[in-house]
Design a protein around this motif. Structure first.
Motif, PDB file in Angstrom:
ATOM      1  N   LEU A 137       0.849  -1.195   0.000  1.00 58.80           N
ATOM      2  CA  LEU A 137       0.000   0.000   0.000  1.00 58.80           C
ATOM      3  C   LEU A 137       0.879   1.237   0.000  1.00 58.80           C
ATOM      4  N   ASP A 138       0.860   1.944  -1.110  1.00 61.58           N
ATOM      5  CA  ASP A 138       1.704   3.119  -1.306  1.00 61.58           C
ATOM      6  C   ASP A 138       1.025   4.353  -0.718  1.00 61.58           C
ATOM      7  N   ASP A 139       1.705   5.000   0.239  1.00 61.08           N
ATOM      8  CA  ASP A 139       1.216   6.237   0.858  1.00 61.08           C
ATOM      9  C   ASP A 139      -0.155   6.039   1.514  1.00 61.08           C
ATOM     10  N   ALA A 140      -0.232   5.077   2.427  1.00 63.33           N
ATOM     11  CA  ALA A 140      -1.521   4.773   3.071  1.00 63.33           C
ATOM     12  C   ALA A 140      -1.419   4.780   4.593  1.00 63.33           C
ATOM     13  N   PHE A 141      -0.415   5.444   5.143  1.00 67.33           N
ATOM     14  CA  PHE A 141      -0.233   5.425   6.594  1.00 67.33           C
ATOM     15  C   PHE A 141      -1.408   6.093   7.309  1.00 67.33           C
ATOM     16  N   GLN A 142      -2.005   7.115   6.681  1.00 67.54           N
ATOM     17  CA  GLN A 142      -3.152   7.795   7.290  1.00 67.54           C
ATOM     18  C   GLN A 142      -4.484   7.170   6.887  1.00 67.54           C
ATOM     19  N   HIS A 143      -4.455   6.129   6.055  1.00 62.89           N
ATOM     20  CA  HIS A 143      -5.702   5.494   5.619  1.00 62.89           C
ATOM     21  C   HIS A 143      -6.106   4.462   6.668  1.00 62.89           C
ATOM     22  N   ARG A 144      -6.672   4.943   7.753  1.00 60.71           N
ATOM     23  CA  ARG A 144      -6.916   4.112   8.927  1.00 60.71           C
ATOM     24  C   ARG A 144      -8.059   3.113   8.732  1.00 60.71           C
ATOM     25  N   LYS A 145      -8.833   3.250   7.659  1.00 64.05           N
ATOM     26  CA  LYS A 145      -9.915   2.293   7.436  1.00 64.05           C
ATOM     27  C   LYS A 145      -9.384   0.910   7.090  1.00 64.05           C
ATOM     28  N   VAL A 146      -8.109   0.862   6.675  1.00 64.50           N
ATOM     29  CA  VAL A 146      -7.441  -0.412   6.448  1.00 64.50           C
ATOM     30  C   VAL A 146      -6.409  -0.613   7.551  1.00 64.50           C
ATOM     31  N   LYS A 147      -6.439  -1.778   8.187  1.00 62.84           N
ATOM     32  CA  LYS A 147      -5.450  -2.100   9.206  1.00 62.84           C
ATOM     33  C   LYS A 147      -4.293  -2.825   8.535  1.00 62.84           C
ATOM     34  N   GLY A 148      -3.203  -2.095   8.320  1.00 71.05           N
ATOM     35  CA  GLY A 148      -2.052  -2.683   7.660  1.00 71.05           C
ATOM     36  C   GLY A 148      -1.427  -3.779   8.501  1.00 71.05           C
ATOM     37  N   GLY A 149      -0.972  -4.833   7.835  1.00 67.37           N
ATOM     38  CA  GLY A 149      -0.319  -5.906   8.572  1.00 67.37           C
ATOM     39  C   GLY A 149       1.050  -5.505   9.073  1.00 67.37           C
ATOM     40  N   PHE A 150       1.761  -4.720   8.250  1.00 66.18           N
ATOM     41  CA  PHE A 150       3.089  -4.236   8.630  1.00 66.18           C
ATOM     42  C   PHE A 150       3.218  -2.811   8.110  1.00 66.18           C
ATOM     43  N   ASN A 151       3.472  -1.870   9.008  1.00 66.95           N
ATOM     44  CA  ASN A 151       3.522  -0.448   8.663  1.00 66.95           C
ATOM     45  C   ASN A 151       4.956   0.065   8.713  1.00 66.95           C
ATOM     46  N   ILE A 152       5.416   0.611   7.589  1.00 62.24           N
ATOM     47  CA  ILE A 152       6.748   1.207   7.502  1.00 62.24           C
ATOM     48  C   ILE A 152       6.590   2.720   7.420  1.00 62.24           C
ATOM     49  N   LEU A 153       7.154   3.428   8.391  1.00 68.03           N
ATOM     50  CA  LEU A 153       7.079   4.882   8.444  1.00 68.03           C
ATOM     51  C   LEU A 153       8.395   5.478   7.964  1.00 68.03           C
ATOM     52  N   LEU A 154       8.317   6.359   6.963  1.00 62.71           N
ATOM     53  CA  LEU A 154       9.495   7.025   6.431  1.00 62.71           C
ATOM     54  C   LEU A 154       9.576   8.451   6.957  1.00 62.71           C
ATOM     55  N   THR A 155      10.778   8.893   7.245  1.00 63.78           N
ATOM     56  CA  THR A 155      11.015  10.290   7.614  1.00 63.78           C
ATOM     57  C   THR A 155      12.341  10.723   7.027  1.00 63.78           C
ATOM     58  N   SER A 156      12.377  11.896   6.447  1.00 66.48           N
ATOM     59  CA  SER A 156      13.577  12.362   5.760  1.00 66.48           C
ATOM     60  C   SER A 156      14.624  12.858   6.754  1.00 66.48           C
ATOM     61  N   TYR A 157      15.867  12.513   6.491  1.00 67.26           N
ATOM     62  CA  TYR A 157      16.997  12.942   7.331  1.00 67.26           C
ATOM     63  C   TYR A 157      17.016  14.456   7.515  1.00 67.26           C
ATOM     64  N   HIS A 158      16.683  15.184   6.463  1.00 66.20           N
ATOM     65  CA  HIS A 158      16.749  16.653   6.502  1.00 66.20           C
ATOM     66  C   HIS A 158      15.481  17.286   7.092  1.00 66.20           C
ATOM     67  N   ASN A 159      14.469  16.474   7.354  1.00 66.44           N
ATOM     68  CA  ASN A 159      13.234  17.016   7.931  1.00 66.44           C
ATOM     69  C   ASN A 159      12.540  15.931   8.745  1.00 66.44           C
ATOM     70  N   LEU A 160      13.143  15.591   9.880  1.00 62.20           N
ATOM     71  CA  LEU A 160      12.579  14.559  10.745  1.00 62.20           C
ATOM     72  C   LEU A 160      11.209  15.004  11.258  1.00 62.20           C
ATOM     73  N   TYR A 161      10.289  14.050  11.379  1.00 64.51           N
ATOM     74  CA  TYR A 161       8.946  14.425  11.820  1.00 64.51           C
ATOM     75  C   TYR A 161       8.946  15.006  13.229  1.00 64.51           C
ATOM     76  N   VAL A 162       9.942  14.648  14.048  1.00 61.58           N
ATOM     77  CA  VAL A 162       9.989  15.194  15.406  1.00 61.58           C
ATOM     78  C   VAL A 162      10.377  16.671  15.412  1.00 61.58           C
ATOM     79  N   ASP A 163      10.924  17.159  14.309  1.00 62.47           N
ATOM     80  CA  ASP A 163      11.305  18.570  14.209  1.00 62.47           C
ATOM     81  C   ASP A 163      10.253  19.397  13.486  1.00 62.47           C
ATOM     82  N   ASP A 164       9.167  18.766  13.102  1.00 61.92           N
ATOM     83  CA  ASP A 164       8.155  19.424  12.274  1.00 61.92           C
ATOM     84  C   ASP A 164       6.912  19.715  13.109  1.00 61.92           C
ATOM     85  N   CYS A 165       5.968  20.423  12.509  1.00 65.75           N
ATOM     86  CA  CYS A 165       4.686  20.686  13.173  1.00 65.75           C
ATOM     87  C   CYS A 165       3.560  20.518  12.159  1.00 65.75           C
TER      88      CYS A 165
END
Length: 345
Positions: A137-165
């Motif tokens: 499933l390409d770009d479906a992390f927010q598609h909560r109506k489907v329960k993914g069996g295995f979820n891979i979360l990507l975050t860019s080195y130059h813009n980590l999600y913990v540094d974003d808002c």
């Protein structure tokens, strides 16, 4: 952060509240997530665009295609069709979207389809005469109506999600707490020489859950360009280059070309840009204005599927995801999930 994004901060708080309530309702099963018999691997992010989902999907295809029948299900962003569409010999970038068309062109032994409603997409795939063993499933992390069996979360080195808002002040689609749903986190687009100490520092910053591994990848560029015909990357040093990009973040590519001492003129378009006839005319004019017989148009693979046949002497440079270390650990985790899941069907 520009001025308009700063003054939009109250809207970011509101948007964050709405998405958090939505996630909470899924968490307590007021809103339902459907789990399917076919194993599903979700590749996504918390932020908008530019984290390297396409090369990560391609990595998974290469990893699994020899042992399993794979389907890639995508939304088909900016496509001109509607509903569930299965890619076939009549498919184009316009009918199914540039990224799905890239998968279809590149990997002949997989199923590629598009559907904004991922539940319907999976159900249609399971109804096929020869259904897939595994669905990516390409770009479906927010598609909560489907329960993914295995979820891979990507975050860019130059813009980590913990540094974003949150949007619109930042680029986050949902709260950073959403990272807890992932079974693995991959920091993408890292420098090749990222040290173990730096990796430990970033992992600590991300604060992963116990048994939530963090991996680090970099982008590798192909040494051979494809297009009008094949040519070697080193040949670009003596050519006059008009670079065309319509991707979220062209900076890694432009930095790579500069590091290779390759000079170019860059025409930059928005992500997933639909090139109009006037754009093609302007590109051709810019190309014709270059005073050299040894000149080419260079673009990305994703852009190439939208402009090939409309420009002359055009080439693209392919990219791949490469793990800085612990590649075998990641491969083992994925293979174990798929093997166990398909065995339980």
């Amino acid at each position: 952060m520009n001025f308009l994004r700063k003054i939009a901060y109250p809207f970011s708080l509101l948007y964050g509240f709405i998405t958090s309530v939505r996630n909470f309702l899924f968490h307590i099963n007021v809103l339902k997530s459907t789990e399917y018999t076919t194993p599903t691997i979700v590749v996504g992010n918390l932020s908008v665009g530019g984290t390297g989902k396409t090369p990560q999907i391609e990595y998974l295809i290469r990893l699994l295609q020899n042992n399993y029948k794979i389907a890639v299900l995508s939304r088909g962003y900016k496509r001109k069709s509607e509903g569930f569409v299965l890619a076939d010999e009549y498919a184009t970038a316009e009918s199914i979207g540039d990224e799905p068309f890239q998968y279809y062109q590149k990997f002949k032994n997989i199923i590629v389809c598009v559907e904004a409603n991922r539940r319907n997409g999976i159900e249609q795939l399971e109804k096929l005469t020869s259904p897939p063993d595994i669905i990516l499933l390409d770009d479906a992390f927010q598609h909560r109506k489907v329960k993914g069996g295995f979820n891979i979360l990507l975050t860019s080195y130059h813009n980590l999600y913990v540094d974003d808002c949150m949007l619109p002040t930042g680029n986050l689609r949902e709260s950073k707490l959403g990272a807890k749903r992932a079974q693995a986190i991959i920091v993408t687009k890292c420098p090749e020489n990222l040290s173990k100490q730096q990796q430990i520092k970033i992992s600590s910053k991300l604060k992963p859950r116990t048994n939530q591994p963090v991996f680090f990848t970099t982008i590798s560029y192909d040494e051979t360009l494809k297009g009008s015909h094949e040519m070697e990357l080193e040949d670009l040093r003596t050519a006059k280059i008009l670079l065309i990009t319509g991707i979220a973040n062209p900076l890694p590519l432009t930095n790579f070309l500069s590091e290779q001492q390759i000079k170019f003129k860059h025409l930059n378009f928005p992500d997933h840009y639909s090139f109009k006839e006037k754009d093609i005319l302007n590109i051709n004019q810019a190309y014709n204005a270059i005073q050299s017989k040894n000149k080419i148009v260079l673009t990305t693979e994703k852009d190439y599927v939208r402009i090939f046949g409309r420009l002359k002497n055009v080439y693209y440079i392919s990219i791949k995801t490469s793990f800085i270390n612990h590649k075998s650990s990641f491969d083992t985790i994925i293979n174990n999930y798929v093997e166990q899941s398909t065995g339980h069907r």
